[in-house]
Design a protein around this motif. Structure first.
Motif, PDB file in Angstrom:
ATOM      1  N   ALA A  86      11.623  17.926  -0.491  1.00  9.16           N
ATOM      2  CA  ALA A  86      12.534  17.151   0.347  1.00  9.16           C
ATOM      3  C   ALA A  86      11.834  15.895   0.864  1.00  9.16           C
ATOM      4  O   ALA A  86      12.432  14.810   0.924  1.00  9.16           O
ATOM      5  CB  ALA A  86      13.031  17.999   1.516  1.00  9.16           C
ATOM      6  N   GLN A  87      10.562  16.031   1.223  1.00  6.26           N
ATOM      7  CA  GLN A  87       9.802  14.872   1.699  1.00  6.26           C
ATOM      8  C   GLN A  87       9.604  13.850   0.583  1.00  6.26           C
ATOM      9  O   GLN A  87       9.707  12.635   0.816  1.00  6.26           O
ATOM     10  CB  GLN A  87       8.444  15.345   2.229  1.00  6.26           C
ATOM     11  N   VAL A  88       9.339  14.330  -0.627  1.00  3.32           N
ATOM     12  CA  VAL A  88       9.180  13.421  -1.774  1.00  3.32           C
ATOM     13  C   VAL A  88      10.509  12.723  -2.076  1.00  3.32           C
ATOM     14  O   VAL A  88      10.552  11.516  -2.334  1.00  3.32           O
ATOM     15  CB  VAL A  88       8.682  14.186  -3.020  1.00  3.32           C
ATOM     16  N   ALA A  89      11.607  13.481  -2.033  1.00  2.75           N
ATOM     17  CA  ALA A  89      12.932  12.914  -2.312  1.00  2.75           C
ATOM     18  C   ALA A  89      13.289  11.803  -1.338  1.00  2.75           C
ATOM     19  O   ALA A  89      14.032  10.876  -1.671  1.00  2.75           O
ATOM     20  CB  ALA A  89      13.989  14.016  -2.257  1.00  2.75           C
ATOM     21  N   ARG A  90      12.746  11.893  -0.109  1.00  2.00           N
ATOM     22  CA  ARG A  90      13.039  10.898   0.924  1.00  2.00           C
ATOM     23  C   ARG A  90      11.988   9.804   1.021  1.00  2.00           C
ATOM     24  O   ARG A  90      12.064   8.951   1.909  1.00  2.00           O
ATOM     25  CB  ARG A  90      13.127  11.599   2.274  1.00  2.00           C
ATOM     26  N   HIS A  91      11.011   9.835   0.141  1.00  2.00           N
ATOM     27  CA  HIS A  91       9.914   8.862   0.231  1.00  2.00           C
ATOM     28  C   HIS A  91      10.473   7.440   0.246  1.00  2.00           C
ATOM     29  O   HIS A  91      11.296   7.077  -0.606  1.00  2.00           O
ATOM     30  CB  HIS A  91       8.955   9.037  -0.946  1.00  2.00           C
ATOM     31  N   PRO A  92      10.055   6.617   1.199  1.00  2.00           N
ATOM     32  CA  PRO A  92      10.635   5.269   1.324  1.00  2.00           C
ATOM     33  C   PRO A  92      10.376   4.354   0.128  1.00  2.00           C
ATOM     34  O   PRO A  92      11.081   3.358  -0.051  1.00  2.00           O
ATOM     35  CB  PRO A  92       9.958   4.712   2.592  1.00  2.00           C
ATOM     36  N   GLU A  93       9.390   4.709  -0.701  1.00  2.00           N
ATOM     37  CA  GLU A  93       9.062   3.847  -1.837  1.00  2.00           C
ATOM     38  C   GLU A  93       9.643   4.336  -3.162  1.00  2.00           C
ATOM     39  O   GLU A  93       9.353   3.769  -4.214  1.00  2.00           O
ATOM     40  CB  GLU A  93       7.545   3.689  -1.932  1.00  2.00           C
ATOM     41  N   LEU A 148      -9.335  10.749  -1.539  1.00  2.00           N
ATOM     42  CA  LEU A 148      -9.985  10.421  -2.806  1.00  2.00           C
ATOM     43  C   LEU A 148      -9.615   9.016  -3.275  1.00  2.00           C
ATOM     44  O   LEU A 148     -10.480   8.251  -3.717  1.00  2.00           O
ATOM     45  CB  LEU A 148      -9.581  11.438  -3.875  1.00  2.00           C
ATOM     46  N   GLU A 149      -8.352   8.657  -3.162  1.00  2.00           N
ATOM     47  CA  GLU A 149      -7.931   7.331  -3.631  1.00  2.00           C
ATOM     48  C   GLU A 149      -8.486   6.225  -2.739  1.00  2.00           C
ATOM     49  O   GLU A 149      -8.807   5.127  -3.233  1.00  2.00           O
ATOM     50  CB  GLU A 149      -6.400   7.272  -3.707  1.00  2.00           C
ATOM     51  N   ARG A 157       5.423   6.654  -7.340  1.00  2.00           N
ATOM     52  CA  ARG A 157       4.117   6.219  -7.841  1.00  2.00           C
ATOM     53  C   ARG A 157       4.236   5.339  -9.091  1.00  2.00           C
ATOM     54  O   ARG A 157       3.345   4.542  -9.362  1.00  2.00           O
ATOM     55  CB  ARG A 157       3.228   7.425  -8.142  1.00  2.00           C
ATOM     56  N   ASP A 158       5.310   5.518  -9.830  1.00  2.00           N
ATOM     57  CA  ASP A 158       5.525   4.696 -11.030  1.00  2.00           C
ATOM     58  C   ASP A 158       7.026   4.508 -11.239  1.00  2.00           C
ATOM     59  O   ASP A 158       7.625   5.124 -12.128  1.00  2.00           O
ATOM     60  CB  ASP A 158       4.887   5.367 -12.252  1.00  2.00           C
ATOM     61  N   PRO A 159       7.655   3.668 -10.404  1.00  2.00           N
ATOM     62  CA  PRO A 159       9.108   3.478 -10.492  1.00  2.00           C
ATOM     63  C   PRO A 159       9.585   3.048 -11.878  1.00  2.00           C
ATOM     64  O   PRO A 159      10.630   3.515 -12.338  1.00  2.00           O
ATOM     65  CB  PRO A 159       9.377   2.380  -9.455  1.00  2.00           C
ATOM     66  N   ALA A 160       8.832   2.178 -12.555  1.00  2.00           N
ATOM     67  CA  ALA A 160       9.265   1.682 -13.866  1.00  2.00           C
ATOM     68  C   ALA A 160       9.372   2.816 -14.876  1.00  2.00           C
ATOM     69  O   ALA A 160      10.342   2.898 -15.647  1.00  2.00           O
ATOM     70  CB  ALA A 160       8.286   0.617 -14.365  1.00  2.00           C
ATOM     71  N   LYS A 161       8.395   3.715 -14.874  1.00  2.00           N
ATOM     72  CA  LYS A 161       8.430   4.851 -15.808  1.00  2.00           C
ATOM     73  C   LYS A 161       9.570   5.801 -15.444  1.00  2.00           C
ATOM     74  O   LYS A 161      10.255   6.314 -16.328  1.00  2.00           O
ATOM     75  CB  LYS A 161       7.100   5.604 -15.789  1.00  2.00           C
ATOM     76  N   ALA A 162       9.778   6.021 -14.150  1.00  2.00           N
ATOM     77  CA  ALA A 162      10.858   6.901 -13.711  1.00  2.00           C
ATOM     78  C   ALA A 162      12.208   6.350 -14.152  1.00  2.00           C
ATOM     79  O   ALA A 162      13.061   7.090 -14.664  1.00  2.00           O
ATOM     80  CB  ALA A 162      10.823   7.062 -12.190  1.00  2.00           C
ATOM     81  N   MET A 181       0.841  -1.198   0.000  1.00  2.00           N
ATOM     82  CA  MET A 181       0.000   0.000   0.000  1.00  2.00           C
ATOM     83  C   MET A 181       0.877   1.250   0.000  1.00  2.00           C
ATOM     84  O   MET A 181       1.867   1.321   0.714  1.00  2.00           O
ATOM     85  CB  MET A 181      -0.910  -0.007   1.239  1.00  2.00           C
ATOM     86  N   LEU A 182       0.513   2.219  -0.835  1.00  2.00           N
ATOM     87  CA  LEU A 182       1.291   3.442  -0.970  1.00  2.00           C
ATOM     88  C   LEU A 182       1.289   4.253   0.320  1.00  2.00           C
ATOM     89  O   LEU A 182       0.261   4.417   0.976  1.00  2.00           O
ATOM     90  CB  LEU A 182       0.711   4.297  -2.105  1.00  2.00           C
ATOM     91  N   THR A 183       2.471   4.750   0.683  1.00  2.00           N
ATOM     92  CA  THR A 183       2.594   5.624   1.846  1.00  2.00           C
ATOM     93  C   THR A 183       2.354   7.064   1.409  1.00  2.00           C
ATOM     94  O   THR A 183       2.994   7.551   0.471  1.00  2.00           O
ATOM     95  CB  THR A 183       4.003   5.515   2.458  1.00  2.00           C
TER      96      THR A 183
END
Length: 313
Positions: free
Chosen positions: A60-67, A14-15, A273-278, A1-3
């Motif tokens: 900074a929070q996005v850059a550190r996202h565990p996923e 919403l999600e 949210r989309d590691p493969a595309k990144a 599940m997404l954090t």
């Protein structure tokens, strides 16, 4: 599940609502497809609006996202073959920096980067991506190997900084970082570095003094963490958001300052949210830069890299 991050709470609501409606639809009792489609459109718009105006602290929070993708994920997504090489031939094998020989779309390279780990055990094993002197000495060994065999060097940076412990200082942390940075500047082969998450202080620069420095859209790159800066200036880490704003740590700011050369766009909502595309976008950007640099001779490569960093002084 997404954090979800704190500023993503409206998106999370919403999600979660969409997920609940899908469960209802699976029961076959109520037709909710139209409502799901409406909410999906609304969620996408909210996601786009939110991520188009992130503050430096939110980035900074996005850059550190565990996923967000980790080095091992990049190895899987970028390479057809990866042969890890361990140890600094002097003290130990530092798992915070992982590297080896790789093949990316048929091109032979030396690939290395920080690995933070993705669960408690692996984070401890990799020391949360904070390298010790032996990690930087391993990086030096790999760069010398690349020079010897004429292989381009690709580095992926994701570290809060070098390990600040007493043991690291006793083993020459500052000297190791300086030597690694020097080795980057002396390479006779093309070097491309990418800030994929956090680019913290000398721990990042030690493997990022490259011909071309790329940066993910929501990554950060700074001389000190926002919390560390706030603790020094205001004697409290509560001012981290103010510090992040003042330090100009985002890809957009650093591109304007000439610290980085290129911004790699992330999927909507961040790489997590989309590691493969990144990873696919990163691969295209890295190969483009490596191919462009491969047309230069040794003198041009050295001159271009040194001029780039001297202009920042």
């Amino acid at each position: 599940m997404l954090t979800y991050l704190d500023f993503e709470r409206p998106i999370a609501e919403l999600e979660n609502r969409i997920a609940d409606l899908r469960k209802t639809a699976d029961n076959g009792e109520v037709d909710v497809e139209q409502e799901i489609r409406r909410l999906e459109v609304k969620t996408k718009k909210l996601l786009r609006d939110t991520y188009s105006k992130l503050t430096p602290w939110q980035k900074a929070q996005v850059a550190r996202h565990p996923e967000r993708p980790h080095f091992k994920n990049y190895v899987e997504g970028l390479t057809e073959e990866f042969i890890p090489l361990a140890g600094d031939r002097a003290f130990a094998d530092d798992q915070a920096i992982v590297g080896g020989l790789a093949t990316i779309d048929g091109r032979k390279v030396v690939l290395m980067g920080h690995e933070k780990g993705d669960d408690t055990a692996s984070r401890l094993k990799h020391n949360f991506g904070m390298a010790k002197p032996e990690g930087y000495r391993k990086a030096i060994r790999l760069m010398k190997l690349a020079d010897r065999f004429g292989l381009p060097v690709v580095t992926l940076v994701d570290t809060p900084g070098a390990f600040p412990g007493v043991q690291a200082e006793e083993r020459g942390q500052a000297e190791a970082i300086a030597r690694a940075t020097e080795q980057c500047l002396e390479l006779k082969v093309p070097m491309v570095s990418v800030i994929v998450g956090e680019g913290g202080s000398g721990g990042a620069v030690a493997i990022a003094a490259a011909n071309k420095v790329l940066m993910f859209e929501h990554a950060i790159y700074s001389v000190i963490s926002p919390e560390g800066c706030a603790s020094i200036l205001w004697r409290t880490s509560d001012k981290a958001a103010d510090a992040a704003e003042a330090m100009r740590i985002t890809a957009k700011h650093l591109k304007e300052l000439g610290v980085i050369d290129r911004i790699v766009k992330e999927p909507l909502g961040g790489a997590h949210r989309d590691p493969a595309k990144a990873i696919s976008r990163l691969k295209d950007a890295v190969l483009e830069e490596v191919d462009a640099l491969s047309g230069m001779d040794e003198r041009e490569i050295l001159s271009q890299r040194r001029s780039k960093f001297l202009e920042m002084a």
